[in-house]
Design a protein around this motif. Sequence first.
Motif, mmCIF file in Angstrom:
data_model
loop_
_atom_site.group_PDB
_atom_site.id
_atom_site.type_symbol
_atom_site.label_atom_id
_atom_site.label_comp_id
_atom_site.label_asym_id
_atom_site.label_seq_id
_atom_site.Cartn_x
_atom_site.Cartn_y
_atom_site.Cartn_z
ATOM 1 N N ARG A 1 -0.889 -11.016 6.792
ATOM 2 C CA ARG A 1 -1.054 -12.738 6.090
ATOM 3 C C ARG A 1 -0.921 -11.963 4.820
ATOM 4 N N ALA A 2 0.120 -13.157 4.348
ATOM 5 C CA ALA A 2 -0.065 -13.407 2.534
ATOM 6 C C ALA A 2 -1.052 -14.985 2.652
ATOM 7 N N VAL A 3 -1.826 -14.484 1.857
ATOM 8 C CA VAL A 3 -2.672 -15.931 1.345
ATOM 9 C C VAL A 3 -2.287 -15.782 -0.651
ATOM 10 N N MET A 4 -2.738 -16.556 -0.905
ATOM 11 C CA MET A 4 -2.764 -17.671 -2.551
ATOM 12 C C MET A 4 -3.430 -18.152 -3.095
ATOM 13 N N SER A 5 -3.669 -17.762 -3.858
ATOM 14 C CA SER A 5 -5.054 -18.123 -5.174
ATOM 15 C C SER A 5 -4.977 -19.115 -6.102
ATOM 16 N N LYS A 6 -4.900 -19.809 -6.222
ATOM 17 C CA LYS A 6 -4.740 -21.449 -6.693
ATOM 18 C C LYS A 6 -6.039 -22.193 -7.665
ATOM 19 N N ASN A 7 -6.096 -21.996 -8.827
ATOM 20 C CA ASN A 7 -7.038 -22.699 -9.503
ATOM 21 C C ASN A 7 -8.729 -22.074 -8.168
ATOM 22 N N GLY A 8 -8.370 -20.430 -7.714
ATOM 23 C CA GLY A 8 -9.469 -19.785 -6.992
ATOM 24 C C GLY A 8 -9.716 -20.492 -5.564
ATOM 25 N N PHE B 1 -3.275 -14.524 -8.011
ATOM 26 C CA PHE B 1 -2.588 -14.298 -7.523
ATOM 27 C C PHE B 1 -2.374 -14.458 -5.879
ATOM 28 N N ILE B 2 -0.821 -13.249 -5.168
ATOM 29 C CA ILE B 2 -1.154 -13.396 -3.836
ATOM 30 C C ILE B 2 -1.469 -11.950 -3.006
ATOM 31 N N LEU B 3 -2.242 -12.202 -2.069
ATOM 32 C CA LEU B 3 -2.845 -11.626 -0.798
ATOM 33 C C LEU B 3 -2.194 -10.991 0.114
ATOM 34 N N PHE B 4 -1.387 -9.952 0.375
ATOM 35 C CA PHE B 4 -0.489 -9.421 1.194
ATOM 36 C C PHE B 4 -1.787 -8.491 2.309
ATOM 37 N N ALA B 5 -1.928 -8.528 3.733
ATOM 38 C CA ALA B 5 -2.547 -8.146 4.237
ATOM 39 C C ALA B 5 -2.679 -7.807 5.800
ATOM 40 N N SER B 6 -3.157 -6.721 6.109
ATOM 41 C CA SER B 6 -2.785 -6.525 7.728
ATOM 42 C C SER B 6 -4.197 -7.158 8.417
ATOM 43 N N ASP B 7 -4.018 -7.337 9.800
ATOM 44 C CA ASP B 7 -5.585 -7.578 10.173
ATOM 45 C C ASP B 7 -6.188 -7.318 10.497
ATOM 46 N N GLY B 8 -6.222 -6.046 10.073
ATOM 47 C CA GLY B 8 -7.975 -5.466 9.545
ATOM 48 C C GLY B 8 -8.648 -5.791 8.537
ATOM 49 N N GLN C 1 -10.956 -17.619 2.152
ATOM 50 C CA GLN C 1 -11.137 -17.794 1.102
ATOM 51 C C GLN C 1 -12.590 -16.902 1.272
ATOM 52 N N GLU C 2 -13.046 -15.956 2.148
ATOM 53 C CA GLU C 2 -13.868 -14.759 1.715
ATOM 54 C C GLU C 2 -13.261 -13.913 0.643
ATOM 55 N N ALA C 3 -11.541 -13.381 1.813
ATOM 56 C CA ALA C 3 -10.865 -12.697 0.028
ATOM 57 C C ALA C 3 -10.584 -13.081 -0.992
ATOM 58 N N VAL C 4 -10.158 -14.069 -1.333
ATOM 59 C CA VAL C 4 -9.522 -14.102 -2.439
ATOM 60 C C VAL C 4 -11.435 -14.447 -3.416
ATOM 61 N N ALA D 1 -7.368 -4.446 -4.536
ATOM 62 C CA ALA D 1 -6.494 -4.213 -3.068
ATOM 63 C C ALA D 1 -8.147 -3.199 -2.594
ATOM 64 N N LYS D 2 -8.461 -1.926 -3.400
ATOM 65 C CA LYS D 2 -8.939 -1.271 -2.764
ATOM 66 C C LYS D 2 -10.414 -1.218 -2.902
ATOM 67 N N HIS D 3 -10.516 -2.937 -3.248
ATOM 68 C CA HIS D 3 -11.991 -3.438 -3.011
ATOM 69 C C HIS D 3 -12.380 -4.418 -1.924
ATOM 70 N N LEU D 4 -11.041 -4.875 -1.734
ATOM 71 C CA LEU D 4 -10.885 -5.461 -0.494
ATOM 72 C C LEU D 4 -11.046 -4.479 1.028
ATOM 73 N N ILE D 5 -10.290 -3.731 0.517
ATOM 74 C CA ILE D 5 -9.682 -2.469 1.624
ATOM 75 C C ILE D 5 -11.655 -1.936 1.836
ATOM 76 N N GLU D 6 -12.505 -1.898 1.574
ATOM 77 C CA GLU D 6 -13.861 -1.215 1.263
ATOM 78 C C GLU D 6 -14.605 -2.689 1.596
ATOM 79 N N GLU D 7 -14.484 -3.813 1.966
ATOM 80 C CA GLU D 7 -15.230 -4.998 1.995
ATOM 81 C C GLU D 7 -14.845 -4.745 3.250
#
Length: 200
Positions: free
Chosen positions: A67-74, A145-152, A160-163, A176-182
């Motif tokens: 999935r790709a997710v964009m953060s716009k104004n948070g 920012f734009i976030l690209f991530a797998s289903d894990g 929203q939690e990821a953003v 990215a490292k922080h999100l993986i650790e999360e």
Amino acid sequence: MILTDPFVYFQKDFWTDTENAIRNAYRSTDAVILQQSLKLGKGGSTAVTGILIDGQKLVVANVGDSRAVMSKNGVAHQLSVDHEPSKEKKEIEKRGGFVSNIPGDVPRVDGQLAVARAFGDKSLKIHLSSEPDITHQAIDDHTEFILFASDGIWKVLSNQEAVDAIKSIKDPHAAAKHLIEEAISKKSKDDISCIVVKLH
């Protein structure tokens, strides 16, 4: 999962017919993966790609549940389409397959695969598609920012939690490292891959 361009097989008409070029690139990538199935194994991969044109237009394509997710104004905005078997049941059945829906489990193509579209998966390919969904997004001064991530990531975090988890981290690699650790801390059991692209 392929997070960046699978476009080693770039089409020469990319700038004049972007969507068609992307579709051809996805088909070519799938064909190469299938040709190398003896070496790569019988499994498959989902994919999400993003191409930024002139710093103003983002073209996102995907197959599967990466999935790709964009953060716009948070605020999180999903840019891709999760290809769930239940949503594409008619198309799968037209190809001669079926979608199982066993209680306690997610819907699966032929009782096996939890996505309706993927690269590879040779044994199921007759019932699967590798055709990407493609979306176009305008990038402006409010896009952080734009976030690209797998289903894990997405199995344990909402968009929203990821953003929210990374919006205050300036360095994209650290984000990215922080999100993986999360995701790991939340006991994610799926593949975890992630790229963060900071803008402006």
